[in-house]
Design an enzyme around this catalytic site. Sequence first.
Site, PDB file in Angstrom:
ATOM      1  N   CYS A 112      -3.981  27.882  50.215  1.00  0.00           N
ATOM      2  CA  CYS A 112      -4.923  26.915  50.777  1.00  0.00           C
ATOM      3  C   CYS A 112      -4.753  26.762  52.298  1.00  0.00           C
ATOM      4  O   CYS A 112      -4.957  27.703  53.043  1.00  0.00           O
ATOM      5  CB  CYS A 112      -4.777  25.588  50.036  1.00  0.00           C
ATOM      6  SG  CYS A 112      -6.205  24.501  50.152  1.00  0.00           S
ATOM      7  N   HIS A 113      -4.337  25.584  52.771  1.00  0.00           N
ATOM      8  CA  HIS A 113      -4.146  25.345  54.201  1.00  0.00           C
ATOM      9  C   HIS A 113      -2.751  25.725  54.696  1.00  0.00           C
ATOM     10  O   HIS A 113      -2.470  25.648  55.890  1.00  0.00           O
ATOM     11  CB  HIS A 113      -4.401  23.867  54.536  1.00  0.00           C
ATOM     12  CG  HIS A 113      -5.845  23.462  54.448  1.00  0.00           C
ATOM     13  ND1 HIS A 113      -6.477  23.214  53.258  1.00  0.00           N
ATOM     14  CD2 HIS A 113      -6.776  23.266  55.409  1.00  0.00           C
ATOM     15  CE1 HIS A 113      -7.731  22.879  53.483  1.00  0.00           C
ATOM     16  NE2 HIS A 113      -7.945  22.897  54.777  1.00  0.00           N
TER      17      HIS A 113
END
Length: 196
Positions: free
Chosen positions: A113-114
């Site tokens: 994800c991030h």
Amino acid sequence: MSGSLSGLRVAFLVAGEGVEQVELTRPWQAVERAGGQPELVSVSSGSVRAFHHLDKADTFPVDRIVGDADVEDYAGLVLPGGVANPDALRRVPEAVRFVADFFSAQKPVAAICHAPWTLIEADVVRGRRLTSYPSLATDLRNAGAEWTDEQVVVDSGLVTSRNPDDLDVFCAKAVEEIAEGRHRSQSRSVPSTGAG
């Protein structure tokens, strides 16, 4: 899920709060199912607060402070996402150094994800192929990475995925790469300027 992690410790690095809970708990469970010992490493002692999207979720006890953690104690590193979590981690020099040291030691790293924001700060994405949450694509390209929109990308010990929908394949590949051990080509990238 291929690969046994029997007797191997795996670090999960998170900030004090803001980690996406499912991106912490699902890989954690995968490591345990493979016989490994996950350890929660964070920037301070006590516990960390996870989130589900932007809502507060559960708390988890910290096993070790990042400043006291040694890469040689672990077979691999998992970097869960969440927007606030990697944004906080990349501002903590000890956390950034811990991440970079896994690459220098040629040990597997899995980021979802991030989480690649922390990889950018550690200067380990240059020349690497990876994926992430789509909003990081420009950041990663600007840092010298080849970004692609795929469920999971494995590049010489570096495992990346886009979001919680990719967790099944992310967990399987993370366990597989950690079970394989050191990857000679999993080394910290050196900027073209020659600076370290």
